[in-house]
Design a protein around this motif. Structure first.
Motif, PDB file in Angstrom:
ATOM      1  N   LYS A  89       4.948 -10.046   6.105  1.00 23.83           N
ATOM      2  CA  LYS A  89       4.396  -9.189   5.056  1.00 23.83           C
ATOM      3  C   LYS A  89       3.489  -8.105   5.601  1.00 23.83           C
ATOM      4  CE  LYS A  89       4.643 -12.399   1.163  1.00 23.83           C
ATOM      5  NZ  LYS A  89       3.873 -13.132   0.135  1.00 23.83           N
ATOM      6  N   VAL A  90       2.780  -8.400   6.701  1.00 27.95           N
ATOM      7  CA  VAL A  90       1.850  -7.405   7.243  1.00 27.95           C
ATOM      8  C   VAL A  90       2.505  -6.553   8.333  1.00 27.95           C
ATOM      9  CG1 VAL A  90      -0.163  -8.814   6.703  1.00 27.95           C
ATOM     10  CG2 VAL A  90       0.915  -9.032   8.958  1.00 27.95           C
ATOM     11  N   GLY A  91       3.833  -6.638   8.442  1.00 27.85           N
ATOM     12  CA  GLY A  91       4.544  -5.796   9.394  1.00 27.85           C
ATOM     13  C   GLY A  91       4.444  -6.239  10.831  1.00 27.85           C
ATOM     14  N   ALA A  92       4.231  -7.530  11.039  1.00 26.63           N
ATOM     15  CA  ALA A  92       4.130  -8.049  12.409  1.00 26.63           C
ATOM     16  C   ALA A  92       5.234  -9.065  12.660  1.00 26.63           C
ATOM     17  CB  ALA A  92       2.757  -8.681  12.628  1.00 26.63           C
ATOM     18  N   GLY A  93       6.417  -8.798  12.119  1.00 26.86           N
ATOM     19  CA  GLY A  93       7.537  -9.715  12.278  1.00 26.86           C
ATOM     20  C   GLY A  93       7.953  -9.934  13.709  1.00 26.86           C
ATOM     21  N   HIS A  94       7.687  -8.937  14.574  1.00 28.62           N
ATOM     22  CA  HIS A  94       8.073  -9.071  15.977  1.00 28.62           C
ATOM     23  C   HIS A  94       7.273 -10.159  16.684  1.00 28.62           C
ATOM     24  CE1 HIS A  94       4.601  -6.395  15.816  1.00 28.62           C
ATOM     25  NE2 HIS A  94       4.380  -6.658  17.103  1.00 28.62           N
ATOM     26  N   ARG A  95       6.185 -10.647  16.049  1.00 28.17           N
ATOM     27  CA  ARG A  95       5.364 -11.681  16.674  1.00 28.17           C
ATOM     28  C   ARG A  95       5.746 -13.091  16.213  1.00 28.17           C
ATOM     29  NH1 ARG A  95      -0.678  -8.925  16.802  1.00 28.17           N
ATOM     30  NH2 ARG A  95      -0.065  -7.121  18.026  1.00 28.17           N
ATOM     31  N   ILE A  96       6.716 -13.176  15.329  1.00 28.95           N
ATOM     32  CA  ILE A  96       7.132 -14.497  14.852  1.00 28.95           C
ATOM     33  C   ILE A  96       7.728 -15.317  15.996  1.00 28.95           C
ATOM     34  CG2 ILE A  96       8.744 -15.714  13.333  1.00 28.95           C
ATOM     35  CD1 ILE A  96       8.347 -13.531  11.274  1.00 28.95           C
ATOM     36  N   GLN A  97       8.399 -14.637  16.930  1.00 21.80           N
ATOM     37  CA  GLN A  97       8.971 -15.353  18.082  1.00 21.80           C
ATOM     38  C   GLN A  97       7.865 -16.036  18.885  1.00 21.80           C
ATOM     39  OE1 GLN A  97      11.409 -12.929  20.626  1.00 21.80           O
ATOM     40  NE2 GLN A  97      11.889 -14.610  22.033  1.00 21.80           N
ATOM     41  N   ALA A  98       6.734 -15.345  19.054  1.00 20.63           N
ATOM     42  CA  ALA A  98       5.611 -15.941  19.770  1.00 20.63           C
ATOM     43  C   ALA A  98       5.040 -17.116  18.979  1.00 20.63           C
ATOM     44  CB  ALA A  98       4.524 -14.886  19.997  1.00 20.63           C
ATOM     45  N   LEU A  99       5.071 -16.992  17.656  1.00 20.41           N
ATOM     46  CA  LEU A  99       4.599 -18.071  16.794  1.00 20.41           C
ATOM     47  C   LEU A  99       5.425 -19.335  17.004  1.00 20.41           C
ATOM     48  CD1 LEU A  99       2.553 -18.430  14.284  1.00 20.41           C
ATOM     49  CD2 LEU A  99       4.607 -18.227  12.896  1.00 20.41           C
ATOM     50  N   TYR A 100       6.752 -19.171  16.988  1.00 21.90           N
ATOM     51  CA  TYR A 100       7.640 -20.313  17.203  1.00 21.90           C
ATOM     52  C   TYR A 100       7.514 -20.850  18.630  1.00 21.90           C
ATOM     53  CZ  TYR A 100       9.946 -19.316  12.743  1.00 21.90           C
ATOM     54  OH  TYR A 100      10.222 -19.127  11.420  1.00 21.90           O
ATOM     55  N   GLY A 101       7.310 -19.944  19.591  1.00 14.50           N
ATOM     56  CA  GLY A 101       7.134 -20.379  20.976  1.00 14.50           C
ATOM     57  C   GLY A 101       5.917 -21.266  21.143  1.00 14.50           C
ATOM     58  N   GLY A 102       4.815 -20.880  20.497  1.00 18.47           N
ATOM     59  CA  GLY A 102       3.601 -21.693  20.558  1.00 18.47           C
ATOM     60  C   GLY A 102       3.795 -23.045  19.905  1.00 18.47           C
ATOM     61  N   ALA A 103       4.560 -23.061  18.797  1.00 16.39           N
ATOM     62  CA  ALA A 103       4.818 -24.318  18.094  1.00 16.39           C
ATOM     63  C   ALA A 103       5.648 -25.268  18.965  1.00 16.39           C
ATOM     64  CB  ALA A 103       5.532 -24.051  16.779  1.00 16.39           C
ATOM     65  N   LEU A 104       6.687 -24.737  19.623  1.00 13.82           N
ATOM     66  CA  LEU A 104       7.523 -25.567  20.496  1.00 13.82           C
ATOM     67  C   LEU A 104       6.733 -26.091  21.698  1.00 13.82           C
ATOM     68  CD1 LEU A 104      10.879 -23.554  20.483  1.00 13.82           C
ATOM     69  CD2 LEU A 104      10.421 -25.767  19.402  1.00 13.82           C
ATOM     70  N   ALA A 105       5.856 -25.247  22.234  1.00 15.21           N
ATOM     71  CA  ALA A 105       5.019 -25.681  23.357  1.00 15.21           C
ATOM     72  C   ALA A 105       4.111 -26.836  22.926  1.00 15.21           C
ATOM     73  CB  ALA A 105       4.177 -24.513  23.873  1.00 15.21           C
ATOM     74  N   ALA A 106       3.632 -26.775  21.691  1.00 10.43           N
ATOM     75  CA  ALA A 106       2.763 -27.840  21.176  1.00 10.43           C
ATOM     76  C   ALA A 106       3.529 -29.142  21.007  1.00 10.43           C
ATOM     77  CB  ALA A 106       2.155 -27.412  19.845  1.00 10.43           C
ATOM     78  N   VAL A 107       4.785 -29.045  20.592  1.00  9.39           N
ATOM     79  CA  VAL A 107       5.614 -30.254  20.469  1.00  9.39           C
ATOM     80  C   VAL A 107       5.777 -30.900  21.841  1.00  9.39           C
ATOM     81  CG1 VAL A 107       7.921 -31.131  19.941  1.00  9.39           C
ATOM     82  CG2 VAL A 107       6.851 -29.452  18.422  1.00  9.39           C
ATOM     83  N   GLY A 108       6.064 -30.075  22.866  1.00  7.41           N
ATOM     84  CA  GLY A 108       6.185 -30.597  24.218  1.00  7.41           C
ATOM     85  C   GLY A 108       4.889 -31.220  24.710  1.00  7.41           C
ATOM     86  N   ALA A 109       3.770 -30.559  24.427  1.00  6.31           N
ATOM     87  CA  ALA A 109       2.470 -31.083  24.846  1.00  6.31           C
ATOM     88  C   ALA A 109       2.171 -32.403  24.150  1.00  6.31           C
ATOM     89  CB  ALA A 109       1.373 -30.063  24.531  1.00  6.31           C
ATOM     90  N   SER A 110       2.593 -32.539  22.891  1.00 10.92           N
ATOM     91  CA  SER A 110       2.372 -33.788  22.153  1.00 10.92           C
ATOM     92  C   SER A 110       3.163 -34.934  22.772  1.00 10.92           C
ATOM     93  CB  SER A 110       2.772 -33.608  20.687  1.00 10.92           C
ATOM     94  OG  SER A 110       1.988 -32.609  20.057  1.00 10.92           O
ATOM     95  N   ILE A 111       4.401 -34.637  23.201  1.00 12.71           N
ATOM     96  CA  ILE A 111       5.232 -35.674  23.844  1.00 12.71           C
ATOM     97  C   ILE A 111       4.599 -36.119  25.160  1.00 12.71           C
ATOM     98  CG2 ILE A 111       7.461 -36.120  24.924  1.00 12.71           C
ATOM     99  CD1 ILE A 111       8.702 -34.235  22.847  1.00 12.71           C
TER     100      ILE A 111
END
Length: 271
Positions: free
Chosen positions: A32-54
């Motif tokens: 909504k705020v025109g920062a859609g290009h940063r969603i990939q970084a958002l998902y990347g951080g989430a996946l890294a957190a899943v790995g760190a949790s494991i």
């Protein structure tokens, strides 16, 4: 279907769903705020957190693989209960849709203000890893109370993982239409009940080591059949926690009401 299966599935589903809601909501906000290009970084951080949790789960299992210790188990269960109470209160406080939107907006704006994809990735990592770390503690506490890492427990985690994968797809489709308030209230209530149950189990661990007295309330002995601790010490502590939680929530509601009234008065005076 075993108790371990159900509880493990519910814990992972609950924590995973909360994390996915945060990520989906942040992704929608970034769009909504025109920062859609940063969603990939958002998902990347989430996946890294899943790995760190494991990794955290593996380290926890390795470091906790020594001799059986009721005291250590009691401390772990008590710490897990404390986290449950904290998250339960946090969810109850954030149940207001407007307050939740303001919270997300503040978090996203803070990340965007730093003008770097790393800030967005770090935001996602912290949001998901918090849930992952809680899941590690809760599942380990569950394994302790259920007598070990049973096939039912692993099956519950597997079933919840599949369910989360399906939910992730649909949440991204309808993220803006999910009614958050009922979900937050129900999740908060479930966490609170689980925390109270865990407190009783932690007290039992300490009682078995003679660190606390054991005073059975005979009129409530039927609680033992439900896996609860029917002793005066456990029930007293649980009651104190319940009263403290109610008092804290009452004070918070009062302060929030006064804050809203103050803001309304200020706006009225400005007009």
């Amino acid at each position: 279907m075993s108790s371990a299966f159900i509880q493990a599935a519910v814990i992972l589903l609950r924590e995973g769903l909360e994390a996915m809601l945060v990520i989906a909501a942040l992704a929608g906000y970034l769009s909504k705020v025109g920062a859609g290009h940063r969603i990939q970084a958002l998902y990347g951080g989430a996946l890294a957190a899943v790995g760190a949790s494991i990794i955290a789960a593996w380290l926890f299992a390795v470091l906790n693989s020594g001799e059986h210790s009721d005291i250590l188990e009691g401390v772990i269960i008590l710490f897990a209960a404390g986290l449950m109470l904290y998250v339960s209160g946090w969810l109850m406080v954030k149940q207001d849709p407007q307050g939740w939107k303001e919270y997300l907006a503040h978090k996203a704006d803070t990340a965007l203000a730093q003008d770097t994809v790393w800030a967005v990735g770090a935001l996602a990592f912290l949001a998901v890893f918090r849930e992952g770390a809680e899941t590690v503690l809760f599942i380990n506490a569950l394994a302790t109370t259920e007598g070990g890492w049973s096939a039912g427990l692993f099956a519950g985690l597997g079933a919840a993982t599949i369910a989360l994968a399906v939910l992730f797809y649909f949440i991204n489709l309808i993220a803006q239409k999910i009614p958050l308030r009922p979900l937050f209230i129900l999740t908060s209530a479930f966490l609170f009940v689980m925390a109270i149950k865990f407190i009783g189990e932690a007290v039992q661990e300490f009682q078995e080591q003679a660190l606390l007295p054991f005073t059975e309330v005979k009129s409530l002995s039927w609680l033992a059949d439900l896996g609860l601790n029917p002793t005066l010490e456990a029930l007293s502590l649980q009651l104190l926690v319940i009263l403290f939680a109610l008092a804290t929530y009452s004070v918070f509601q009062r302060n929030s009401r006064l804050t809203r009234q103050s803001k309304a008065s200020t706006r009225a005076a400005a007009k």
